[in-house]
Design a protein around this motif. Sequence first.
Motif, PDB file in Angstrom:
ATOM      1  N   ARG A  87      -1.483  -3.867   5.019  1.00 34.32           N
ATOM      2  CA  ARG A  87      -1.559  -4.056   3.566  1.00 34.32           C
ATOM      3  C   ARG A  87      -0.146  -4.024   3.001  1.00 34.32           C
ATOM      4  O   ARG A  87       0.431  -2.960   2.767  1.00 34.32           O
ATOM      5  CB  ARG A  87      -2.420  -2.966   2.930  1.00 34.32           C
ATOM      6  CG  ARG A  87      -2.683  -3.250   1.473  1.00 34.32           C
ATOM      7  CD  ARG A  87      -3.771  -2.383   0.936  1.00 34.32           C
ATOM      8  NE  ARG A  87      -4.045  -2.769  -0.445  1.00 34.32           N
ATOM      9  CZ  ARG A  87      -4.920  -2.192  -1.205  1.00 34.32           C
ATOM     10  NH1 ARG A  87      -5.651  -1.199  -0.746  1.00 34.32           N
ATOM     11  NH2 ARG A  87      -5.118  -2.593  -2.438  1.00 34.32           N
ATOM     12  N   GLY A  88       0.409  -5.202   2.777  1.00 32.26           N
ATOM     13  CA  GLY A  88       1.773  -5.316   2.279  1.00 32.26           C
ATOM     14  C   GLY A  88       1.861  -5.751   0.833  1.00 32.26           C
ATOM     15  O   GLY A  88       2.939  -5.754   0.248  1.00 32.26           O
ATOM     16  N   ILE A  89       0.746  -6.130   0.237  1.00 28.89           N
ATOM     17  CA  ILE A  89       0.729  -6.549  -1.158  1.00 28.89           C
ATOM     18  C   ILE A  89       0.388  -5.337  -2.010  1.00 28.89           C
ATOM     19  O   ILE A  89      -0.665  -4.731  -1.843  1.00 28.89           O
ATOM     20  CB  ILE A  89      -0.296  -7.678  -1.394  1.00 28.89           C
ATOM     21  CG1 ILE A  89       0.070  -8.893  -0.539  1.00 28.89           C
ATOM     22  CG2 ILE A  89      -0.344  -8.051  -2.870  1.00 28.89           C
ATOM     23  CD1 ILE A  89      -0.971  -9.988  -0.559  1.00 28.89           C
ATOM     24  N   ALA A  90       1.296  -4.991  -2.893  1.00 31.58           N
ATOM     25  CA  ALA A  90       1.106  -3.803  -3.731  1.00 31.58           C
ATOM     26  C   ALA A  90      -0.055  -4.012  -4.689  1.00 31.58           C
ATOM     27  O   ALA A  90      -0.192  -5.073  -5.294  1.00 31.58           O
ATOM     28  CB  ALA A  90       2.373  -3.500  -4.520  1.00 31.58           C
ATOM     29  N   ALA A  91      -0.889  -2.997  -4.806  1.00 30.92           N
ATOM     30  CA  ALA A  91      -2.008  -3.028  -5.753  1.00 30.92           C
ATOM     31  C   ALA A  91      -1.952  -1.773  -6.599  1.00 30.92           C
ATOM     32  O   ALA A  91      -2.948  -1.123  -6.846  1.00 30.92           O
ATOM     33  CB  ALA A  91      -3.329  -3.132  -5.008  1.00 30.92           C
ATOM     34  N   ARG A  92      -0.767  -1.416  -7.025  1.00 29.09           N
ATOM     35  CA  ARG A  92      -0.595  -0.177  -7.774  1.00 29.09           C
ATOM     36  C   ARG A  92      -0.601  -0.452  -9.267  1.00 29.09           C
ATOM     37  O   ARG A  92      -0.339  -1.566  -9.720  1.00 29.09           O
ATOM     38  CB  ARG A  92       0.699   0.508  -7.364  1.00 29.09           C
ATOM     39  CG  ARG A  92       1.924  -0.350  -7.598  1.00 29.09           C
ATOM     40  CD  ARG A  92       3.166   0.329  -7.093  1.00 29.09           C
ATOM     41  NE  ARG A  92       4.298  -0.570  -7.268  1.00 29.09           N
ATOM     42  CZ  ARG A  92       5.411  -0.476  -6.612  1.00 29.09           C
ATOM     43  NH1 ARG A  92       5.578   0.475  -5.739  1.00 29.09           N
ATOM     44  NH2 ARG A  92       6.388  -1.317  -6.827  1.00 29.09           N
ATOM     45  N   GLN A  93      -0.867   0.590 -10.020  1.00 26.84           N
ATOM     46  CA  GLN A  93      -0.845   0.457 -11.472  1.00 26.84           C
ATOM     47  C   GLN A  93       0.598   0.548 -11.965  1.00 26.84           C
ATOM     48  O   GLN A  93       1.469   1.066 -11.276  1.00 26.84           O
ATOM     49  CB  GLN A  93      -1.721   1.521 -12.122  1.00 26.84           C
ATOM     50  CG  GLN A  93      -1.278   2.939 -11.884  1.00 26.84           C
ATOM     51  CD  GLN A  93      -2.265   3.921 -12.483  1.00 26.84           C
ATOM     52  OE1 GLN A  93      -3.336   3.556 -12.927  1.00 26.84           O
ATOM     53  NE2 GLN A  93      -1.900   5.169 -12.490  1.00 26.84           N
ATOM     54  N   PHE A  94       0.828   0.031 -13.157  1.00 29.44           N
ATOM     55  CA  PHE A  94       2.169   0.079 -13.731  1.00 29.44           C
ATOM     56  C   PHE A  94       2.084   0.228 -15.240  1.00 29.44           C
ATOM     57  O   PHE A  94       1.049  -0.009 -15.855  1.00 29.44           O
ATOM     58  CB  PHE A  94       2.979  -1.172 -13.365  1.00 29.44           C
ATOM     59  CG  PHE A  94       2.501  -2.432 -14.042  1.00 29.44           C
ATOM     60  CD1 PHE A  94       2.965  -2.784 -15.297  1.00 29.44           C
ATOM     61  CD2 PHE A  94       1.580  -3.255 -13.431  1.00 29.44           C
ATOM     62  CE1 PHE A  94       2.521  -3.937 -15.928  1.00 29.44           C
ATOM     63  CE2 PHE A  94       1.133  -4.413 -14.054  1.00 29.44           C
ATOM     64  CZ  PHE A  94       1.606  -4.747 -15.300  1.00 29.44           C
TER      65      PHE A  94
END
Length: 137
Positions: A87-94
């Motif tokens: 999993r290299g695609i960031a799915a974090r909140q910002f």
Amino acid sequence: MTKLTLGSHPYMLGFEQLERMLERSAKSGNEGYPPFNIEQTSNNSYRITLAVAGFAEDDLSITVEDRQLVIRGRQNDEAEARLYLHRGIAARQFQRSFVLADGVEVGEAIMENGLLHVDLTRAQPEPVVQRIKINKG
């Protein structure tokens, strides 16, 4: 040595708000995610562009809170339904914040090819000359 601030300078009256805006912008955080551009599109308009690949329109919110433009992103966590080998695609909140000067208004927001564009316009105030009458004491 005393700290000279805008509010304490004898010839600059009423600039305490500007000083508070500068402090607030310094605290807004300078993390690098998501990357963004700010461009001047005319003499009185600007465009902020954020790279929000993977976010849908429903995952994003844009608000103006106390003369501060706040853009938040939060993706729905579908990771439980998938088994990732990598999993290299960031799915974090910002959260990105931009302090707006007086007279700057937020226009429309456009989502296009993974980029979120937010247009801003600055109203040009008309110069005002006011004559003050001197009364006898």
